[in-house]
Write a protein that holds these residues in place. Structure first.
Motif, PDB file in Angstrom:
ATOM      1  N   ASN A   2      33.161  38.024  28.681  1.00 16.05           N
ATOM      2  CA  ASN A   2      32.688  37.961  30.076  1.00 16.05           C
ATOM      3  C   ASN A   2      32.800  36.544  30.630  1.00 16.05           C
ATOM      4  OD1 ASN A   2      32.069  40.669  30.454  1.00 16.05           O
ATOM      5  ND2 ASN A   2      30.037  40.445  29.539  1.00 16.05           N
ATOM      6  N   ILE A   5      36.407  35.946  31.506  1.00  9.35           N
ATOM      7  CA  ILE A   5      36.776  36.625  32.751  1.00  9.35           C
ATOM      8  C   ILE A   5      36.251  35.853  33.964  1.00  9.35           C
ATOM      9  CG2 ILE A   5      36.372  38.715  34.139  1.00  9.35           C
ATOM     10  CD1 ILE A   5      36.425  40.273  31.468  1.00  9.35           C
ATOM     11  N   SER A   9      38.497  34.047  36.802  1.00  8.00           N
ATOM     12  CA  SER A   9      38.280  34.474  38.188  1.00  8.00           C
ATOM     13  C   SER A   9      38.018  33.297  39.116  1.00  8.00           C
ATOM     14  CB  SER A   9      37.100  35.454  38.263  1.00  8.00           C
ATOM     15  OG  SER A   9      37.386  36.618  37.527  1.00  8.00           O
ATOM     16  N   SER A  17      42.050  40.372  40.127  1.00  5.91           N
ATOM     17  CA  SER A  17      40.972  41.357  40.059  1.00  5.91           C
ATOM     18  C   SER A  17      40.299  41.318  38.692  1.00  5.91           C
ATOM     19  CB  SER A  17      41.545  42.753  40.315  1.00  5.91           C
ATOM     20  OG  SER A  17      40.683  43.744  39.833  1.00  5.91           O
ATOM     21  N   LYS A  18      38.955  41.255  38.683  1.00  8.19           N
ATOM     22  CA  LYS A  18      38.217  41.262  37.423  1.00  8.19           C
ATOM     23  C   LYS A  18      38.478  42.551  36.649  1.00  8.19           C
ATOM     24  CE  LYS A  18      34.275  38.171  38.144  1.00  8.19           C
ATOM     25  NZ  LYS A  18      32.796  38.077  38.069  1.00  8.19           N
ATOM     26  N   GLU A  19      38.534  43.664  37.385  1.00  8.76           N
ATOM     27  CA  GLU A  19      38.757  44.960  36.749  1.00  8.76           C
ATOM     28  C   GLU A  19      40.132  45.012  36.083  1.00  8.76           C
ATOM     29  OE1 GLU A  19      37.198  48.191  35.296  1.00  8.76           O
ATOM     30  OE2 GLU A  19      36.074  46.924  36.708  1.00  8.76           O
ATOM     31  N   GLU A  20      41.119  44.471  36.781  1.00 13.11           N
ATOM     32  CA  GLU A  20      42.482  44.435  36.241  1.00 13.11           C
ATOM     33  C   GLU A  20      42.543  43.562  34.997  1.00 13.11           C
ATOM     34  OE1 GLU A  20      46.810  42.919  37.807  1.00 13.11           O
ATOM     35  OE2 GLU A  20      45.437  43.759  39.306  1.00 13.11           O
ATOM     36  N   LYS A  22      40.039  42.950  32.942  1.00 11.14           N
ATOM     37  CA  LYS A  22      39.365  43.660  31.847  1.00 11.14           C
ATOM     38  C   LYS A  22      40.321  44.643  31.167  1.00 11.14           C
ATOM     39  CE  LYS A  22      34.691  43.536  33.799  1.00 11.14           C
ATOM     40  NZ  LYS A  22      33.616  44.365  34.421  1.00 11.14           N
ATOM     41  N   GLN A  23      41.089  45.374  31.982  1.00 12.00           N
ATOM     42  CA  GLN A  23      42.035  46.350  31.436  1.00 12.00           C
ATOM     43  C   GLN A  23      43.069  45.656  30.554  1.00 12.00           C
ATOM     44  OE1 GLN A  23      41.690  49.625  31.882  1.00 12.00           O
ATOM     45  NE2 GLN A  23      39.923  49.318  33.201  1.00 12.00           N
ATOM     46  N   ALA A  41      42.092  54.701  30.723  1.00 12.59           N
ATOM     47  CA  ALA A  41      41.351  54.230  31.900  1.00 12.59           C
ATOM     48  C   ALA A  41      40.842  55.420  32.707  1.00 12.59           C
ATOM     49  CB  ALA A  41      42.259  53.366  32.767  1.00 12.59           C
ATOM     50  N   LYS A  42      39.786  55.198  33.462  1.00 13.06           N
ATOM     51  CA  LYS A  42      39.160  56.266  34.238  1.00 13.06           C
ATOM     52  C   LYS A  42      40.171  56.962  35.155  1.00 13.06           C
ATOM     53  CE  LYS A  42      35.338  57.099  37.465  1.00 13.06           C
ATOM     54  NZ  LYS A  42      34.239  56.484  38.238  1.00 13.06           N
ATOM     55  N   LYS A  43      41.050  56.175  35.809  1.00 10.26           N
ATOM     56  CA  LYS A  43      42.003  56.751  36.758  1.00 10.26           C
ATOM     57  C   LYS A  43      43.072  57.593  36.065  1.00 10.26           C
ATOM     58  CE  LYS A  43      45.008  52.656  36.901  1.00 10.26           C
ATOM     59  NZ  LYS A  43      45.617  51.624  37.771  1.00 10.26           N
TER      60      LYS A  43
END
Length: 266
Positions: A2, A5, A9, A17-20, A22-23, A41-43
């Motif tokens: 964390n 990240i 950032s 993107s933080k989400e990107e 993390k992936q 991933a969720k998507k």
């Protein structure tokens, strides 16, 4: 992680993107493990689940990307595309009047574009072989069944043939239906074609495998790093336990396909 990240950032030269991020970190970590460990991933989860449920909402075609163009390989029987006149061999040039040809195409991109909520519409511009002008089709997405079985037939009085392309949550039901329709006797040899079958739902694989074994026969077992094992034995006398069986596999047969092929071979 964390802290890393947050640092990237706030300090990195470009906005990211933080989400990107993390992936990317998750995927990089899992890439160091065995090739069968991956993060969904969720998507992407919906697409993964669809492949095991045996149905989806879309236009009802199988496709392949050849160079920079979507080529329709087959059209699902009674699906939305078949009803509108789409044919195998057609090439998708535009989607909703926007050019949909190029190096950016991937299987994931195409599936996300063509699949959608049942009842929603998509406008396709098609190039058909041996026709100069482009064809336009307005297709309403609908509920499409995906069969696990590509072919099931009696070759002659001695041999019957079944080709399975996946193991989904309705595969056992489909398998038993074709077995009953073929009326296979104990004197017949069954050719079970699992070439390019990547596997799928373990439960249906287990039930199909039971049809080849006697009650109590060990089909497969699982074992963890603490040497705790769980044995999966046939719970009944299978309808095909006395038949001769040929199983066809290739380098693309995996997972559930390997379980059935390996158990029968042993």
């Amino acid at each position: 992680i964390n802290e890393l990240i947050d640092l990237i950032s706030t300090k990195y030269v470009d906005e990211i993107s933080k989400e990107e991020l993390k992936q990317k970190i998750i995927n990089a970590a899992l890439s160091e493990l065995d090739p069968h460990s991956s993060f969904i991933a969720k998507k992407e989860l919906g697409l993964v689940n669809e492949s095991t449920q045996g149905h989806f909402s879309g236009i009802g075609v199988s496709f392949r990307i050849i160079e920079d163009t979507i080529c329709i390989i087959s059209v699902i029987n009674n699906g939305p595309s078949m009803k509108k006149g789409i044919l195998a061999g057609d090439k998708i040039i535009k989607v909703d009047n926007k050019l949909f040809v190029g190096d950016f195409l991937s299987n994931d991109t195409v599936m996300r574009t063509l699949k959608g909520v049942s009842g929603s519409e998509v406008f396709l511009t098609i190039k058909r072989p041996r026709q100069d002008s482009l064809l336009n089709f307005n297709i309403k997405r609908g509920y499409v069944e995906m069969s696990s079985i590509d072919a099931a037939l009696d070759i002659n009085s001695k041999y019957s043939y079944i080709k399975m392309n996946r193991f989904s949550s309705n595969s056992y039901e489909e398998f038993m239906k074709v077995i009953n329709n073929l009326k296979i006797t104990e004197k017949q040899t069954l050719i079970l074609d699992l070439r390019s079958n990547p596997g799928g739902v373990l439960g249906d694989c287990y039930e199909i495998a039971e049809e080849f074994f006697s009650k109590g026969d060990l089909i497969f077992y699982t074992e963890n790093r603490n040497n705790n094992s769980r044995k999966f034995k046939s719970r009944k006398n299978g309808t095909l336990r006395n038949n001769n069986i040929f199983v066809l596999v290739d380098e693309n047969s995996a997972s559930a396909s390997e379980i059935i092929a390996g158990a029968i071979q042993d």
